[in-house]
Design a protein around this motif. Sequence first.
Motif, PDB file in Angstrom:
ATOM      1  N   VAL A 298     -51.587  46.874  -1.380  1.00  0.00           N
ATOM      2  CA  VAL A 298     -52.494  46.222  -0.429  1.00  0.00           C
ATOM      3  C   VAL A 298     -53.573  47.222   0.008  1.00  0.00           C
ATOM      4  CG1 VAL A 298     -52.654  45.226   1.904  1.00  0.00           C
ATOM      5  CG2 VAL A 298     -50.822  44.501   0.359  1.00  0.00           C
ATOM      6  N   ARG A 299     -53.148  48.443   0.279  1.00  0.00           N
ATOM      7  CA  ARG A 299     -54.120  49.468   0.710  1.00  0.00           C
ATOM      8  C   ARG A 299     -55.159  49.733  -0.384  1.00  0.00           C
ATOM      9  NH1 ARG A 299     -54.351  54.837  -1.408  1.00  0.00           N
ATOM     10  NH2 ARG A 299     -52.104  55.037  -1.207  1.00  0.00           N
TER      11      ARG A 299
ATOM     12  N   PRO B 151     -42.432  39.010   1.002  1.00  0.00           N
ATOM     13  CA  PRO B 151     -42.729  37.585   0.824  1.00  0.00           C
ATOM     14  C   PRO B 151     -41.471  36.745   0.876  1.00  0.00           C
ATOM     15  CG  PRO B 151     -42.785  38.703  -1.257  1.00  0.00           C
ATOM     16  CD  PRO B 151     -42.532  39.762  -0.236  1.00  0.00           C
ATOM     17  N   SER B 152     -40.476  37.239   1.609  1.00  0.00           N
ATOM     18  CA  SER B 152     -39.183  36.574   1.520  1.00  0.00           C
ATOM     19  C   SER B 152     -38.932  35.589   2.652  1.00  0.00           C
ATOM     20  CB  SER B 152     -38.072  37.616   1.529  1.00  0.00           C
ATOM     21  OG  SER B 152     -38.189  38.404   2.680  1.00  0.00           O
TER      22      SER B 152
ATOM     23  N   GLY C   7     -40.841  49.095  -0.361  1.00  0.00           N
ATOM     24  CA  GLY C   7     -40.968  48.179  -1.492  1.00  0.00           C
ATOM     25  C   GLY C   7     -41.750  46.908  -1.193  1.00  0.00           C
ATOM     26  N   VAL C   8     -42.391  46.852  -0.031  1.00  0.00           N
ATOM     27  CA  VAL C   8     -43.068  45.608   0.346  1.00  0.00           C
ATOM     28  C   VAL C   8     -44.462  45.491  -0.280  1.00  0.00           C
ATOM     29  CG1 VAL C   8     -44.061  46.520   2.492  1.00  0.00           C
ATOM     30  CG2 VAL C   8     -43.556  44.086   2.335  1.00  0.00           C
ATOM     31  N   GLY C   9     -44.976  46.635  -0.800  1.00  0.00           N
ATOM     32  CA  GLY C   9     -46.291  46.586  -1.460  1.00  0.00           C
ATOM     33  C   GLY C   9     -47.416  47.145  -0.604  1.00  0.00           C
TER      34      GLY C   9
ATOM     35  N   VAL D 163     -47.685  38.598   5.876  1.00  0.00           N
ATOM     36  CA  VAL D 163     -46.717  38.365   4.805  1.00  0.00           C
ATOM     37  C   VAL D 163     -47.399  38.670   3.476  1.00  0.00           C
ATOM     38  CG1 VAL D 163     -45.306  36.631   3.633  1.00  0.00           C
ATOM     39  CG2 VAL D 163     -45.439  36.635   6.115  1.00  0.00           C
ATOM     40  N   ASN D 164     -46.791  39.531   2.700  1.00  0.00           N
ATOM     41  CA  ASN D 164     -47.397  39.902   1.420  1.00  0.00           C
ATOM     42  C   ASN D 164     -46.913  38.965   0.311  1.00  0.00           C
ATOM     43  OD1 ASN D 164     -48.883  41.246  -0.477  1.00  0.00           O
ATOM     44  ND2 ASN D 164     -47.441  42.962  -0.681  1.00  0.00           N
TER      45      ASN D 164
END
Length: 211
Positions: free
Chosen positions: A22-23, A126-127, A16-18, A168-169
């Motif tokens: 990003v890819r 992003p936490s 779930g981080v994305g 960090v996303n």
Amino acid sequence: MFDEKGILFVLSGPSGVGKGTVRQKLFEQDTNLKYSISMTTRQKRPGEVDGVDYFYKTETEFKNLIKQNQLLEYAQYVNNYYGTPRSYVEQQLAQGNDVFLEIEVQGALQVKDNFPDGVYIFLFPPSLDELKNRIINRGTESNTLVLNRLKEAKKEIDMMSAYDYVVVNDQVDRAVTKVQSIIQSEHCKRARIEKQYKKIMEDELNAGTFD
Ligand code: 5GP
């Protein structure tokens, strides 16, 4: 100029981080990277195309690929199998192309055993800032909630120890720029290019055509 072997880049991180977003953004930009399309047993989602998003396989087909050692790594994720085709990755690297994998954490660790020279990028939720705020503002939330968040964050931080870089996303564009910088930097790494420089100099010296 140099007969450079490609570099394997692995983008991974907690669920779930994305990673997918990003890819996708990275590949929308002009890039020489080769994306390794994974095999999966999960159902095709609307809009997905076989051979573009994944190679969709039945469980029997997937298990055969495992038996025939055709997967560089594989993992079970939410009741489905996901795996990286070995031959594509090996061929592209041998041809001097950089290869990019976007896979979950268990798979990334398996790849690292086979390709210790690869570059392992951990996409972090992003936490981190959020986490700091929660700790600072302790009391605004129940202790259990804060504790659960801290436990979750600790697990994620523990996972990152196998990786070379952490991105960090917080914003997709920023994360993509960072991944691009990592790719550039890795190509400038002394340890990667020194051998080639030396070989060229030796060939010149051996040819002995200086007069
Ligand atoms: P999704 O079903 O949402 O496309 O992907 C689920 C998860 O599987 C994502 O975390 C994605 O990064 C991961 N994944 C995709 N392909 C592979 C693969 O070849 N190997 C492994 N280990 N994970 C993969």
